[in-house]
Write a protein that holds these residues in place. Structure first.
Motif, short mmCIF file in Angstrom:
data_model
loop_
_atom_site.label_atom_id
_atom_site.label_comp_id
_atom_site.label_asym_id
_atom_site.label_seq_id
_atom_site.Cartn_x
_atom_site.Cartn_y
_atom_site.Cartn_z
N GLY A 333 0.81 -1.20 0.00
CA GLY A 333 0.00 0.00 0.00
C GLY A 333 0.85 1.26 0.00
O GLY A 333 2.08 1.22 0.07
N ASP A 457 0.45 2.09 5.96
CA ASP A 457 -0.54 2.57 4.99
C ASP A 457 -1.85 2.88 5.68
O ASP A 457 -1.94 2.85 6.93
CB ASP A 457 -0.72 1.57 3.85
CG ASP A 457 -1.32 0.24 4.30
OD1 ASP A 457 -1.81 0.15 5.45
OD2 ASP A 457 -1.30 -0.73 3.50
N ALA A 458 -2.87 3.14 4.92
CA ALA A 458 -4.16 3.55 5.49
C ALA A 458 -4.82 2.46 6.30
O ALA A 458 -5.67 2.74 7.16
CB ALA A 458 -5.09 4.01 4.36
N THR A 459 -4.45 1.19 6.07
CA THR A 459 -5.05 0.08 6.81
C THR A 459 -4.26 -0.27 8.07
O THR A 459 -4.60 -1.22 8.76
CB THR A 459 -5.15 -1.18 5.93
OG1 THR A 459 -3.83 -1.68 5.66
CG2 THR A 459 -5.85 -0.86 4.61
N SER A 461 -1.10 -1.26 7.98
CA SER A 461 -0.14 -2.31 7.62
C SER A 461 1.22 -1.69 7.34
O SER A 461 1.32 -0.58 6.80
CB SER A 461 -0.61 -3.08 6.39
OG SER A 461 -1.84 -3.72 6.64
N ALA A 562 -0.65 2.98 14.55
CA ALA A 562 -1.76 2.42 13.77
C ALA A 562 -3.04 2.33 14.59
O ALA A 562 -4.09 1.95 14.04
CB ALA A 562 -1.38 1.03 13.26
N LYS A 572 -1.22 -9.69 12.77
CA LYS A 572 -1.57 -9.18 11.44
C LYS A 572 -0.39 -9.30 10.48
O LYS A 572 -0.59 -9.49 9.27
CB LYS A 572 -2.01 -7.72 11.57
CG LYS A 572 -2.38 -7.06 10.25
CD LYS A 572 -2.84 -5.62 10.49
CE LYS A 572 -3.23 -4.94 9.19
NZ LYS A 572 -3.70 -3.55 9.42
#
Length: 754
Positions: A333, A457-459, A461, A562, A572
């Motif tokens: 990402g 990233d936006a998630t 991760s 995060a 994760k």
């Protein structure tokens, strides 16, 4: 002791008096010209012939079955290992492995450890390799020997081998006929190479492997019996003490030898260049003479030490070898948030409880040395070079030492003993270092710097990971005479072999620098310094302690950025199912996620797979902090471990518990004190270690057994994860991210005052 060999190892004495002889082979004349595979271990490269590379563990380098197991016509079974007992309990575990596959009670086996005159050459006992290397070799060698004996009995009985049963070295046919191993071995030549396939027992039938057999080494230790090389006594034994230079590269200018020779009991003062020793009839006389001799010495100025305040800055400047150990590029990402951090660790010493000791005797042209070295064969070779003797004229016999893990002074004390015994031909000589010598001439664990930068990233991760470390050598093990400190002091000094980085996947300073997590874009750089301002070498786990601390601390920093739970964040990014199992188990046993934080309390979590090759360990801890003093108390620890097939559950727990405590001491308190003039940590008051008041209030180890899976070394596996968990718990307790070890004590107190 009236007979040192009998008291130290009765099994060895019984073996020697029986007149039996064993020869272990590591050279294969028939395959000399064949290609060789090189395996890097924590010491020197181990050469493996192509013809044996398919064999299990140390059978690769010692493939003949009678190098491991010998059976005489009376049925007496003797089993050998080239590894040594360091207080880890491996002697007991290795005996269990052999007993299981030989179908014998352990008590019926004479089990002998590293001795260059008897055992196979397995190099060093280091790097949590014993179970993986020697354990695997013994498992397969014992199974093959049992299979050969059963086949011989089957031929004699005229029945199928599968129809026979074996119990306690007796082979039994369905009709009641029996044959002992001693009778069967007459029809079997055990001087044969092992084969890749072995008739291994079904793990479901194990009766010895998987049980907590009481450790062989414990009874004498807890009753005050002779247990260590420091306890050895031989008839007519002389006592020697050495005088060491006050600083590196100082040369001996003048001594008061004539005065010392007049002291009671003094037999001789030995000087060769700057190697100086006094020999006396009893130990106290040697102590008094050594003190007087040291006081009367004059030395040259020697070399200045680095400024401790500039060590980490200097380390980044003198690291001249830049070794890329990981570089991956995969789709990921878009980076939205980037974090970076720098972590540091100072020099530490081994702090062996018992100062190094050795006994040597030069008799009939042969030098015999009793030593707590972790590598009797490399030591044997170096002593032969130092003394200008053929290797077969030097014998090194391992005897446990009170304080022997890592590369401490054991080999150097053995070199002192050999040099002195060579001058006192015929009489055994005992050399005992002092506490000050043990501390100031230790092979310290190197200082380190690590830098890490990663993006999310936006998630939430991780999309990239950049890691760099700076360190000098974590491995100055004995590969030539010049690596022995006394050999460097001689009138004609030996030159140490040059420092070289250890290769991955074992690694040295970069051990565990490559995370096990799934990271799509990763770059890891080892910046190695071949020069060392202080003497350094191997300490338990080498660079893994610092690298796992850095990685696991930063994983928590990333999880916070995060907005994720630290355990969920790790899962994760973890694909290895066995790693996921230990992470989940540690969290479950701890009761993660944590309850609301109490004042001055914190919890932390961390994971590591030692060298990414050995045991998996996850740990959750709760700590309490006394900010005014900097004391950190480990209130509770829950540790999950997967080390493959479990041989001795209690032994694994012992090692994990000991590793947690030792790592807590390193991480929170230990720091070598020195200035530009000299080492200042010369006793326990000047080198703080974890006190009994701060040991864990509750420490539970939970094991995952994998029947039939390879043995994975566990002895050093908890060092890094413990450091990471403590660092994360300190942040939870104080709200401050501490990145410079040691984290507790004065450093924590100063942070609290800021």
């Amino acid at each position: 002791m009236s007979d040192q060999t009998a008291d130290i190892d009765k099994g060895r004495r019984r073996f020697l008096t029986s007149g039996a002889l064993v020869v272990s082979f590591s050279l294969f004349p028939a395959i000399k010209a064949m290609a060789q595979q090189v395996i890097a271990d924590e010491g020197a490269a181990v050469h493996v012939a192509k013809a044996t590379e398919a064999l299990a563990g140390s059978l690769k380098t010692n493939p003949f079955l009678d190098a491991w197991i010998k059976i005489d016509p009376a049925g007496k079974v003797t089993v050998y290992t080239g590894k040594v007992e360091l207080g880890t309990g491996v002697r007991t575990a290795l005996l269990q492995i052999a007993a299981e596959e030989l179908a014998m009670a352990p008590s019926l086996i004479t089990f002998l450890t590293a001795d260059t005159g008897a055992s196979p050459d397995e190099g060093l006992t280091a790097g949590s390799h014993t179970m993986a290397d020697s354990g695997s070799a013994l498992l397969n060698a014992a199974a093959q020997v049992r299979g050969l004996l059963v086949d011989a009995a089957a031929e004699r009985f005229g029945v199928s081998s599968s129809a026979l049963s074996v119990h306690d070295a007796i082979i039994k046919a369905p009709d009641g006929r029996t044959m002992t191993y001693g009778e069967a071995v007459g029809a079997v030549d055990l001087h044969r190479m092992a084969t890749p396939a072995s008739p291994l027992k079904d793990p479901a039938t194990f009766v010895t492997i998987g049980t907590s057999l009481p450790r062989l080494d414990i009874p004498a230790k807890v009753t005050g019996g002779p247990s260590y090389v420091q306890d050895m006594f031989m008839p007519d034994m002389l006592h020697a003490r050495v005088v060491l230079p006050p600083v590196y590269e100082a040369r001996l200018m003048q001594t008061n030898t004539s005065d010392i020779l007049e002291m009671p009991g003094v037999v001789k003062v030995i000087r060769n260049g700057s190697m100086l020793a006094v020999v006396a009839k009893n130990e106290w006389q040697a102590v008094q003479a050594q003190r007087a001799l040291a006081a009367g010495c004059q030395w040259s100025a020697g070399r200045a030490l680095p400024d401790p305040a500039a060590v980490h800055r200097d380390l980044q400047q003198i690291a001249t070898e830049h070794i890329e150990i990981a570089n991956t590029h995969n789709a990921a990402g878009t980076a939205l948030k980037t974090l970076s951090a720098t972590y540091t660790k100072r020099y530490m010493l081994h702090g062996s409880i018992g100062p190094s000791c050795s006994v040597a005797q030069f008799k009939d042209g042969t030098m015999t040395v009793w030593t707590h070295s972790q590598g009797v064969y490399p030591l044997r070779d170096a002593l032969a070079e130092m003394l200008s003797l053929q290797k077969d004229k030097v014998r090194c016999i391992h005897v446990e030492g009170s304080g022997c893990y890592g590369h401490n002074g054991a080999d150097d004390a053995a070199a002192h003993a050999a040099l002195i015994a060579h001058e006192m031909a015929g009489q055994p000589v005992r050399v005992q270092w002092t506490r000050e010598q043990e501390h100031t001439w230790d092979h310290y664990t190197p200082a380190m710097v690590t830098e890490v930068k990663a993006s999310l990233d936006a998630t939430g991760s991780i999309v990239d990971w950049n890691y760099a470390l700076w360190s000098s050598s974590h491995n100055e093990r004995i590969v030539n005479a010049g690596r022995l400190m006394p050999a460097q002091l001689l009138e004609k000094p030996f030159v140490p072999a040059p420092s070289a980085p250890m290769v991955q996947p074992e690694g040295g300073g970069d051990r565990n620098a490559i995370p096990l997590y799934a990271l799509p874009n990763m770059h890891v750089m080892n910046n190695f310094s071949p020069t060392m301002p202080l003497h350094t070498s191997a300490m338990r786990s080498l660079g893994a302690h610092m690298n796992v601390f850095s990685i696991e601390s930063f994983m928590d920093e990333l999880s916070a950025a995060a907005g994720a739970d630290p355990v969920a964040f790790r899962l994760k990014h973890m694909q290895d199912p066995r790693a996921r199992d230990v992470i989940r188990l540690a969290a479950e046993k701890f009761g993660w996620p944590r309850a609301p934080r109490k004042t001055n309390h914190g919890v932390g979590f961390a994971f590591g797979k030692y060298k990414n090759l050995m045991a998996y360990v996850a740990i959750a801890v709760e700590i309490s902090v006394v900010r005014e003093t900097g004391q950190v108390i480990l209130e509770r620890a829950e540790v999950a471990v997967d080390s493959g097939q479990i041989v001795n559950p209690d032994g694994i727990r012992n090692q994990i518990e000991g590793g947690v405590i030792q790592s807590a001491s390193w991480t929170l308190y230990e720091e070598l004190k020195f200035d530009t003039a000299r080492i200042r940590s010369f006793d326990w008051s000047s080198y703080p270690i974890l006190r009994f008041s701060a040991v864990p209030r509750s420490l539970n180890v939970h094991l995952i057994n994998r029947p039939g899976a390879p043995f994975l070394g566990a002895a050093e596996a908890s060092m890094g994860p413990t450091a990471g968990a403590l660092g994360n718990a300190l942040f939870d307790a104080t709200g401050k991210r501490l990145r410079d070890m040691p984290l507790g004590g004065d450093n924590l107190r100063r942070q609290s005052d800021a």
